[in-house]
Design an enzyme around this catalytic site. Structure first.
Site, PDB file in Angstrom:
ATOM      1  N   ASN A   9      24.815  57.219  23.949  1.00 27.85           N
ATOM      2  CA  ASN A   9      23.946  57.368  25.122  1.00 27.85           C
ATOM      3  C   ASN A   9      24.717  58.144  26.185  1.00 27.85           C
ATOM      4  OD1 ASN A   9      22.331  57.052  27.366  1.00 27.85           O
ATOM      5  ND2 ASN A   9      22.776  54.869  27.636  1.00 27.85           N
ATOM      6  N   LYS A  11      23.669  59.091  29.024  1.00 30.54           N
ATOM      7  CA  LYS A  11      23.218  58.754  30.384  1.00 30.54           C
ATOM      8  C   LYS A  11      22.977  60.039  31.190  1.00 30.54           C
ATOM      9  CE  LYS A  11      25.816  54.526  30.031  1.00 30.54           C
ATOM     10  NZ  LYS A  11      26.068  53.256  30.665  1.00 30.54           N
ATOM     11  N   HIS A  96      16.746  50.134  28.188  1.00 28.70           N
ATOM     12  CA  HIS A  96      18.174  50.075  28.521  1.00 28.70           C
ATOM     13  C   HIS A  96      18.342  49.260  29.804  1.00 28.70           C
ATOM     14  CE1 HIS A  96      22.189  51.278  29.786  1.00 28.70           C
ATOM     15  NE2 HIS A  96      22.409  51.581  28.519  1.00 28.70           N
ATOM     16  N   GLU A  98      20.039  49.639  32.377  1.00 27.93           N
ATOM     17  CA  GLU A  98      20.001  50.401  33.638  1.00 27.93           C
ATOM     18  C   GLU A  98      18.563  50.692  34.046  1.00 27.93           C
ATOM     19  OE1 GLU A  98      22.758  53.481  32.455  1.00 27.93           O
ATOM     20  OE2 GLU A  98      24.366  51.990  32.471  1.00 27.93           O
ATOM     21  N   GLU A 168      22.928  44.588  24.120  1.00 24.01           N
ATOM     22  CA  GLU A 168      23.885  45.101  25.093  1.00 24.01           C
ATOM     23  C   GLU A 168      24.025  44.106  26.238  1.00 24.01           C
ATOM     24  OE1 GLU A 168      24.324  49.601  24.731  1.00 24.01           O
ATOM     25  OE2 GLU A 168      22.704  49.256  26.147  1.00 24.01           O
ATOM     26  N   GLY A 174      29.805  49.610  30.556  1.00 23.43           N
ATOM     27  CA  GLY A 174      30.551  50.445  31.492  1.00 23.43           C
ATOM     28  C   GLY A 174      31.609  49.679  32.273  1.00 23.43           C
ATOM     29  N   SER A 214      30.928  48.848  26.116  1.00 20.43           N
ATOM     30  CA  SER A 214      32.340  49.234  26.069  1.00 20.43           C
ATOM     31  C   SER A 214      32.900  49.357  24.647  1.00 20.43           C
ATOM     32  CB  SER A 214      33.191  48.275  26.920  1.00 20.43           C
ATOM     33  OG  SER A 214      32.761  48.319  28.266  1.00 20.43           O
TER      34      SER A 214
HETATM   35  C1  PEP Z   1      25.368  52.040  27.198  1.00 19.46           C
HETATM   36  O1  PEP Z   1      25.185  52.829  28.093  1.00 19.46           O
HETATM   37  O2  PEP Z   1      24.422  51.739  26.458  1.00 19.46           O
HETATM   38  C2  PEP Z   1      26.704  51.478  27.014  1.00 19.46           C
HETATM   39  C3  PEP Z   1      26.869  50.539  26.104  1.00 19.46           C
HETATM   40  O3  PEP Z   1      27.712  51.956  27.813  1.00 19.46           O
HETATM   41  P1  PEP Z   1      29.301  51.740  27.639  1.00 19.46           P
HETATM   42  O4  PEP Z   1      29.624  51.998  26.191  1.00 19.46           O
HETATM   43  O5  PEP Z   1      29.925  52.751  28.546  1.00 19.46           O
HETATM   44  O6  PEP Z   1      29.600  50.344  28.039  1.00 19.46           O
END
Ligand code: PEP
Length: 251
Positions: A9, A11, A96, A98, A168, A174, A214
């Site tokens: 992703n 973003k 997601h 966010e 997630e 992040g 992460s």
């Molecule tokens: C994501 O944006 O779906 C995500 C898991 O980000 P990160 O790997 O940076 O934690």
């Protein structure tokens, strides 16, 4: 057998030229990863160009969201699922955290977006996950189950073939904090059991459940060693072609 999926992703990162450079750098690095479904999700404005440039490769292109409405209409700023498909995408991320946290996506919106995606012939990567305060309050399982039940409400068994779930935990996105492999496995088990209850054991056994939060080249092998972890949704570490390729080629 569930074909594992590694999805990146991107973003709201990368201008078009940067996105193309990264996609083209990634192409040879994952060319032999046919045992995996490799997916990248650039911003909307880069989708068509990237899809064209990756045509014939083993990298699938995803949008990061789509409209809940499936019909064209007066929805300023929205992009319909069939437009995402028309731009050359095969997948779309929906729900997601966010989008849920900052742009008002609810479980009902996620359900509409998922249905629109399936109707358009896309594969929907449906994201679920609890926040830190929900986990600390002991509500992680019930939050994820509710997101799942409402998000997949009304989907037929055939529809579920066009679904991938991404677990997630919001506190791991992040932040550099990864769920332990045991925490990931525990929730993936809950997700699979919940799907067995709503859609039956065959659907649950076939469902790919990705972990996100992460994920890095250093922790992918441990996560993937868990029975119910069928892949990863990767944010930060997917922005660099070499680091993402290391995750795809972790074995
Ligand atoms: C994501 O944006 O779906 C995500 C898991 O980000 P990160 O790997 O940076 O934690």
């Amino acid at each position: 057998m569930r074909k594992p999926v590694i999805a990146g992703n991107w973003k709201m990162y990368k201008l078009l030229s940067e996105a193309v450079d990264t996609a083209l750098a990634l192409k040879p690095l994952v060319a032999n990863a046919n045992h995996y479904e490799v997916v990248i999700a650039p911003v909307f404005t880069a989708l068509k160009t990237i899809a064209d440039r990756l045509e014939g490769s083993n990298i699938h292109v995803a949008a990061q969201d789509c409209a809940a409405e499936s019909k064209q209409g007066a929805h300023t700023g929205e992009v319909a699922a069939d437009m995402v498909k028309d731009a050359g995408c095969s997948h779309v991320i929906v729900g997601h955290s966010e989008r849920r946290q900052f742009y008002g996506d609810t479980d009902a919106t996620v359900n509409h977006k998922t249905r629109s995606a399936i109707q358009a012939g896309l594969i929907a990567i449906v994201c679920v996950g609890e926040s830190l305060s929900e986990r600390e309050a002991g509500q992680a399982e019930s939050i994820v189950q509710t997101q799942l039940i409402k998000g997949l409400d009304g989907l037929t068994v055939a529809d579920t073939e066009r679904i991938i779930i991404a677990y997630e935990p919001v506190w791991a996105i992040g932040t550099g904090k990864t769920a332990t492999p045991e925490q990931a496995q525990e929730m993936h088990g809950v997700i699979r059991r919940t799907i067995a209850e709503t859609h039956g054991a065959d659907v649950a056994n076939a469902m790919r459940i990705l972990y996100g939060g992460s994920v890095k080249p250093e922790n992918i092998a441990e996560l993937m060693s868990q029975e119910d972890v069928d892949g990863a949704l990767v944010g930060g570490a997917s922005l660099d072609a070499e680091s993402f390729a290391k995750i795809v080629n972790y074995r």
